[in-house]
Design a protein around this motif. Structure first.
Motif, PDB file in Angstrom:
ATOM      1  N   ASN A 237       0.643   4.908  -9.954  1.00 21.85           N
ATOM      2  CA  ASN A 237       1.438   5.628  -8.953  1.00 21.85           C
ATOM      3  C   ASN A 237       2.926   5.300  -9.028  1.00 21.85           C
ATOM      4  OD1 ASN A 237      -0.792   6.952  -7.584  1.00 21.85           O
ATOM      5  ND2 ASN A 237      -1.374   4.912  -6.856  1.00 21.85           N
ATOM      6  N   ARG A 238       3.332   4.525 -10.034  1.00 19.96           N
ATOM      7  CA  ARG A 238       4.707   4.042 -10.098  1.00 19.96           C
ATOM      8  C   ARG A 238       5.737   5.166 -10.047  1.00 19.96           C
ATOM      9  NH1 ARG A 238       6.805  -0.696 -11.712  1.00 19.96           N
ATOM     10  NH2 ARG A 238       4.739  -1.353 -12.443  1.00 19.96           N
ATOM     11  N   GLU A 239       5.642   6.121 -10.943  1.00 16.52           N
ATOM     12  CA  GLU A 239       6.665   7.172 -11.025  1.00 16.52           C
ATOM     13  C   GLU A 239       6.716   7.999  -9.754  1.00 16.52           C
ATOM     14  OE1 GLU A 239       8.986   7.372 -13.293  1.00 16.52           O
ATOM     15  OE2 GLU A 239       8.078   5.552 -14.137  1.00 16.52           O
ATOM     16  N   PHE A 240       5.563   8.277  -9.190  1.00 12.24           N
ATOM     17  CA  PHE A 240       5.504   9.043  -7.948  1.00 12.24           C
ATOM     18  C   PHE A 240       6.220   8.309  -6.817  1.00 12.24           C
ATOM     19  CE2 PHE A 240       2.927   9.556  -3.990  1.00 12.24           C
ATOM     20  CZ  PHE A 240       3.408  10.811  -3.632  1.00 12.24           C
ATOM     21  N   LEU A 241       5.991   7.007  -6.690  1.00 12.67           N
ATOM     22  CA  LEU A 241       6.589   6.242  -5.604  1.00 12.67           C
ATOM     23  C   LEU A 241       8.080   6.018  -5.817  1.00 12.67           C
ATOM     24  CD1 LEU A 241       3.722   3.680  -4.958  1.00 12.67           C
ATOM     25  CD2 LEU A 241       4.202   5.835  -3.776  1.00 12.67           C
ATOM     26  N   LEU A 242       8.500   5.880  -7.059  1.00 13.91           N
ATOM     27  CA  LEU A 242       9.938   5.811  -7.342  1.00 13.91           C
ATOM     28  C   LEU A 242      10.617   7.114  -6.935  1.00 13.91           C
ATOM     29  CD1 LEU A 242       9.896   4.059 -10.837  1.00 13.91           C
ATOM     30  CD2 LEU A 242      10.637   3.042  -8.667  1.00 13.91           C
TER      31      LEU A 242
ATOM     32  N   GLY B   6      11.327   7.275  -3.280  1.00 10.10           N
ATOM     33  CA  GLY B   6      12.452   6.480  -2.799  1.00 10.10           C
ATOM     34  C   GLY B   6      12.334   4.990  -2.971  1.00 10.10           C
ATOM     35  N   ALA B   7      11.211   4.502  -3.518  1.00 11.00           N
ATOM     36  CA  ALA B   7      11.097   3.058  -3.758  1.00 11.00           C
ATOM     37  C   ALA B   7      12.053   2.642  -4.868  1.00 11.00           C
ATOM     38  CB  ALA B   7       9.662   2.712  -4.149  1.00 11.00           C
ATOM     39  N   GLU B   8      12.699   1.487  -4.709  1.00  4.82           N
ATOM     40  CA  GLU B   8      13.540   0.937  -5.769  1.00  4.82           C
ATOM     41  C   GLU B   8      12.704   0.168  -6.791  1.00  4.82           C
ATOM     42  OE1 GLU B   8      16.751  -1.444  -4.426  1.00  4.82           O
ATOM     43  OE2 GLU B   8      17.689   0.167  -3.267  1.00  4.82           O
ATOM     44  N   ARG B   9      11.604  -0.411  -6.311  1.00  4.29           N
ATOM     45  CA  ARG B   9      10.754  -1.179  -7.210  1.00  4.29           C
ATOM     46  C   ARG B   9       9.301  -1.023  -6.774  1.00  4.29           C
ATOM     47  NH1 ARG B   9      11.592  -7.313  -9.532  1.00  4.29           N
ATOM     48  NH2 ARG B   9       9.784  -7.269 -10.923  1.00  4.29           N
ATOM     49  N   VAL B  10       8.412  -0.839  -7.758  1.00  4.44           N
ATOM     50  CA  VAL B  10       6.977  -0.765  -7.515  1.00  4.44           C
ATOM     51  C   VAL B  10       6.324  -1.955  -8.202  1.00  4.44           C
ATOM     52  CG1 VAL B  10       4.868   0.579  -7.806  1.00  4.44           C
ATOM     53  CG2 VAL B  10       7.052   1.756  -7.382  1.00  4.44           C
ATOM     54  N   ILE B  11       5.631  -2.779  -7.435  1.00  2.05           N
ATOM     55  CA  ILE B  11       4.960  -3.962  -7.962  1.00  2.05           C
ATOM     56  C   ILE B  11       3.483  -3.644  -8.151  1.00  2.05           C
ATOM     57  CG2 ILE B  11       4.353  -6.378  -7.516  1.00  2.05           C
ATOM     58  CD1 ILE B  11       6.868  -6.505  -5.731  1.00  2.05           C
ATOM     59  N   ASP B  12       3.017  -3.720  -9.368  1.00  2.61           N
ATOM     60  CA  ASP B  12       1.609  -3.459  -9.663  1.00  2.61           C
ATOM     61  C   ASP B  12       0.783  -4.655  -9.193  1.00  2.61           C
ATOM     62  OD1 ASP B  12      -0.874  -2.892 -10.649  1.00  2.61           O
ATOM     63  OD2 ASP B  12      -0.295  -2.847 -12.756  1.00  2.61           O
ATOM     64  N   TYR B  13       0.071  -4.471  -8.082  1.00  2.00           N
ATOM     65  CA  TYR B  13      -0.645  -5.605  -7.488  1.00  2.00           C
ATOM     66  C   TYR B  13      -1.806  -6.094  -8.350  1.00  2.00           C
ATOM     67  CZ  TYR B  13      -4.086  -2.119  -5.925  1.00  2.00           C
ATOM     68  OH  TYR B  13      -5.023  -1.114  -5.882  1.00  2.00           O
ATOM     69  N   HIS B  14      -2.210  -5.297  -9.342  1.00  2.00           N
ATOM     70  CA  HIS B  14      -3.271  -5.743 -10.245  1.00  2.00           C
ATOM     71  C   HIS B  14      -2.785  -6.840 -11.191  1.00  2.00           C
ATOM     72  CE1 HIS B  14      -6.129  -2.676  -9.079  1.00  2.00           C
ATOM     73  NE2 HIS B  14      -5.225  -1.733  -9.265  1.00  2.00           N
ATOM     74  N   HIS B  15      -1.485  -6.841 -11.503  1.00  2.00           N
ATOM     75  CA  HIS B  15      -0.964  -7.739 -12.541  1.00  2.00           C
ATOM     76  C   HIS B  15       0.203  -8.608 -12.093  1.00  2.00           C
ATOM     77  CE1 HIS B  15      -2.815  -4.315 -14.861  1.00  2.00           C
ATOM     78  NE2 HIS B  15      -3.425  -5.352 -15.390  1.00  2.00           N
ATOM     79  N   GLU B  16       0.731  -8.372 -10.885  1.00  2.00           N
ATOM     80  CA  GLU B  16       1.866  -9.159 -10.414  1.00  2.00           C
ATOM     81  C   GLU B  16       1.594  -9.658  -9.000  1.00  2.00           C
ATOM     82  OE1 GLU B  16       5.980  -7.475 -11.817  1.00  2.00           O
ATOM     83  OE2 GLU B  16       4.728  -5.774 -11.200  1.00  2.00           O
TER      84      GLU B  16
ATOM     85  N   GLY C  98       0.813  -1.211   0.000  1.00  2.00           N
ATOM     86  CA  GLY C  98       0.000   0.000   0.000  1.00  2.00           C
ATOM     87  C   GLY C  98       0.844   1.257   0.000  1.00  2.00           C
ATOM     88  N   GLY C  99       1.829   1.302  -0.890  1.00  3.30           N
ATOM     89  CA  GLY C  99       2.798   2.395  -0.886  1.00  3.30           C
ATOM     90  C   GLY C  99       2.232   3.759  -1.182  1.00  3.30           C
ATOM     91  N   SER C 100       1.085   3.834  -1.856  1.00  2.00           N
ATOM     92  CA  SER C 100       0.526   5.143  -2.192  1.00  2.00           C
ATOM     93  C   SER C 100      -0.470   5.640  -1.165  1.00  2.00           C
ATOM     94  CB  SER C 100      -0.150   5.090  -3.566  1.00  2.00           C
ATOM     95  OG  SER C 100      -1.223   4.161  -3.558  1.00  2.00           O
TER      96      SER C 100
END
Length: 293
Positions: A179-184, A187-197, A151-153
């Motif tokens: 929200n990938r670019e925002f969370l990167l 400071g996140a190194e990797r964002v996992i899209d929980y809808h598809h991964e 729940g990073g966002s």
């Protein structure tokens, strides 16, 4: 003064506007003219919203337990000054900040960072303190460790990512791909899209899991922990009632003035960023508590 109260309906939880007398400060308390209040939509379902501390039924609670504003009155022994801009929390069982004025103990507020608006400051206390206490007090996160933040966002996740990064940890988070670019950037190194991964298919073992989602996400998270590593959750509720591991992992944030003071310092220096998702005027507070916002 004008306030918003809970309608006490479990079937259709909502809010209604009312007029009440302004609060009077007790010993060690201050009255705050509320300039902005932070909203957690699920608060209408919390135990303290419907019950007093002694367990009796509570009627028409005023929600909103994080705020930013200006001190207008001080009780005896209150270490504060009228006119001071502050932000912080008040007690879960007290009337909250969906009001023109609220009351709290001086030990639960600190000076507002000068570079933050009241709206930004009001978005901080619960989310930032939860992230701080989960990562550092409960999980004892160390530099170089790998932490998975579910729940990073969300209101807690955005601070957990930043604080973990500041600690020198390597941050993986689950969130929607939008929200990938925002969370990167946070400071996140990797964002996992929980809808598809499925996170367990890509993370490998991690040292810490910080769960803000609960349910199946929480249950699946035990498998990605390296032996002897740590999981904390703020979303266990009833699904973990029979699991001793989950009982031990669950925690509820507590007000902590020293921690909030340190967080304020990092906000003022620019090392932490306050994230405001959406702003509602006071007369639309009922809409702010809708969970589909």
């Amino acid at each position: 003064m004008k306030v918003w109260r809970y309608n006490d309906s479990a079937q259709a939880p909502g809010m209604f506007e009312a007029d009440v007398d302004p609060p009077e400060p007790g010993a060690g308390e201050v009255v705050i003219q509320v300039h902005a209040a932070g909203i957690t939509p699920t608060e209408l379902l919390w135990y303290p919203t419907t019950h007093d501390q002694n367990g009796s039924e509570r009627r028409h609670a005023i929600p909103g337990h994080e705020f930013s504003g200006v001190i207008t009155a001080c009780g005896d022994e209150a270490d504060a000054a009228v006119g001071q801009e502050v932000f912080g929390m008040n007690d879960w069982f007290a009337d909250g900040a969906c009001a023109e004025y609220c009351c709290t103990r001086t030990a639960m507020v600190v000076p507002k960072p000068a570079n933050l608006t009241h709206m930004q400051a009001a978005s901080v206390p619960i989310g930032a303190l939860t992230a701080w206490q989960g990562l550092f007090d409960r999980a004892n996160l160390q530099p170089g460790e790998r932490v998975l933040i579910h729940g990073g966002s969300g209101a807690v996740g955005v601070f957990a990512i930043q604080l973990a990064r500041r600690k020198g940890a390597r941050v993986i988070t689950t969130a929607s791909d939008r929200n990938r670019e925002f969370l990167l950037k946070l400071g996140a190194e990797r964002v996992i899209d929980y809808h598809h991964e499925r996170f367990e298919d890509v993370t490998g073992h991690v040292d810490v899991v910080f769960d803000t989602v609960g349910g199946a996400t929480l249950e699946r998270s035990w498998a990605v922990l390296a032996p002897g590593r740590r999981l904390v959750t703020i979303a266990a509720s009833s699904e973990g009632a029979g699991d001793e591991r989950t009982k031990q992992a669950f925690f509820i944030v507590e007000p902590d003035q020293q921690q909030l003071r340190e967080i304020a310092g990092e906000l003022e220096s620019g090392d932490l960023e306050a994230v405001v998702k959406r702003v509602f005027p006071f007369d639309q507070a009922a809409q702010a508590f809708r969970r589909d916002n």
